[in-house]
Design an enzyme around this catalytic site. Structure first.
Site, mmCIF file in Angstrom:
data_model
loop_
_atom_site.group_PDB
_atom_site.id
_atom_site.type_symbol
_atom_site.label_atom_id
_atom_site.label_comp_id
_atom_site.label_asym_id
_atom_site.label_seq_id
_atom_site.Cartn_x
_atom_site.Cartn_y
_atom_site.Cartn_z
ATOM 1 N N VAL A 43 -0.588 1.254 6.373
ATOM 2 C CA VAL A 43 -0.398 1.307 4.908
ATOM 3 C C VAL A 43 1.064 1.656 4.680
ATOM 4 O O VAL A 43 1.507 2.723 5.128
ATOM 5 C CB VAL A 43 -1.282 2.370 4.244
ATOM 6 C CG1 VAL A 43 -1.098 2.328 2.725
ATOM 7 C CG2 VAL A 43 -2.739 2.169 4.612
ATOM 8 N N LYS A 73 -6.924 6.826 5.030
ATOM 9 C CA LYS A 73 -5.493 6.542 5.110
ATOM 10 C C LYS A 73 -4.834 7.913 5.320
ATOM 11 O O LYS A 73 -4.903 8.773 4.448
ATOM 12 C CB LYS A 73 -4.985 5.896 3.832
ATOM 13 C CG LYS A 73 -3.468 5.868 3.806
ATOM 14 C CD LYS A 73 -2.896 5.158 2.627
ATOM 15 C CE LYS A 73 -3.129 5.830 1.328
ATOM 16 N NZ LYS A 73 -2.160 5.391 0.302
ATOM 17 N N THR A 132 0.486 6.709 -3.824
ATOM 18 C CA THR A 132 1.713 7.486 -4.041
ATOM 19 C C THR A 132 2.819 6.591 -4.575
ATOM 20 O O THR A 132 3.438 6.887 -5.588
ATOM 21 C CB THR A 132 2.149 8.126 -2.708
ATOM 22 O OG1 THR A 132 1.076 8.933 -2.215
ATOM 23 C CG2 THR A 132 3.421 8.934 -2.872
#
Ligand SMILES: O=C(O)C(=O)C[C@H](O)[C@H](O)CO
Length: 281
Positions: A192, A154, A43
């Site tokens: 993350v 994730k 992202t």
């Protein structure tokens, strides 16, 4: 050891092209500051806004520095997804990852087929990038179980209980939110964090405090991270990162590419002043 994973931002020049040298400089610094794995085309790296060729270029620039890479291959074009998986098959990386097909309303069995197809082509482990807030799809532990070939996840999700449940599958499990880093580094396989692009040393320090059992200091540092991360929101988190890397890490990572617009000079000054005040506390 629990891992710090940074979804690397994508350094663009003024013409909107990826600057490979800036990618390499940035990766070298992140590794020096205690980051373990680079998540490419996530992202923060504006993965959905990159062309197939740009996604490949980002992988190769990062591989020039390290093979501690998770390569995000998601796309709404299945042919492109599989071409990217094949591209990674000839390279030494940790895993490929994908968010689910977003935007379109599709039945769950299409999502199962999507990931099974990726698994059937990939020579590397396949990780799930679950980001319900962005994709409108929640691939929870039960659906991940049904897919059957997911080797890591994730989960960018404020519901930490949701993230923990993936451990039932015995797979690598990370949460993708900065404000849950203390929990991710204490209970999961790691964290993350997009904010790791501009303050990697704070996440390394957080891991050290947790390892030493100094949870009071860990909590205070988590709250400092939250305050800095929260400061970026009104300016655009991703766009802000380009200026904060320059300010806090001391090198240029280019500019964001619209629709992640560059910030006006006065906004950069305002943002940096606010962050500096918290940073120096
Ligand atoms: O940028 C990505 O790919 C991430 O996983 C990071 C998180 O989504 C982002 O830090 C959320 O604020």
């Amino acid at each position: 050891m629990v891992e710090i994973i940074v979804p690397i931002l994508t350094p663009f020049n003024e013409k909107g092209e990826i600057d490979g040298e800036k990618v390499k400089t940035h990766v070298e610094n992140l590794l020096k500051k205690g980051v373990d794995i680079i998540f490419v085309n996530g992202t923060t790296g504006v993965g959905p806004a990159l062309s197939k060729d740009e996604k490949r270029k980002m992988l190769d620039y990062v591989l020039d520095v390290t093979n501690k890479v998770i390569f995000q291959v998601g796309s709404l074009n299945m042919k492109e997804v599989l071409e990217l998986v094949n591209y990674a098959n000839d390279r030494d990386i940790i895993a490929v990852a994908s968010y689910p097909p977003y935007y379109f309303s599709i039945p769950k069995d299409f999502i199962v087929k999507y990931f099974k197809e990726i698994c059937s082509v990939s020579k590397h482990p396949v990780y799930l990038y679950n980001y319900p807030g962005a994709t409108g799809k929640d691939i929870d532990v039960n659906l991940a179980k049904e897919i059957g070939c997911i080797k890591g996840v994730k989960d960018t999700n404020p519901d930490f209980a949701h993230t923990i449940r993936y451990k039932e599958l015995g797979i690598k499990t990370y949460n993708g939110l900065e404000n849950l880093a203390i929990a991710s580094l204490s209970i999961l396989d790691g964290t993350v964090v997009g904010a790791g692009n501009y303050m990697p040393e704070l996440f390394s320090q957080l891991r050290e405090y947790i390892k030493a059992g100094d949870m009071r200091k860990a909590l205070d540092l988590q709250l400092k991270i939250d305050e800095i991360d929260g400061t970026t929101i009104p300016y655009g988190k991703i766009s802000s990162m380009y200026y904060l890397v320059k300010e806090l890490q001391g090198y240029d990572v280019g500019v964001p590419r619209p629709p992640m617009y560059p910030l006006e000079e006065n906004k950069v000054k305002e943002l940096v002043e606010k962050v500096r005040k918290i940073w120096n506390k």
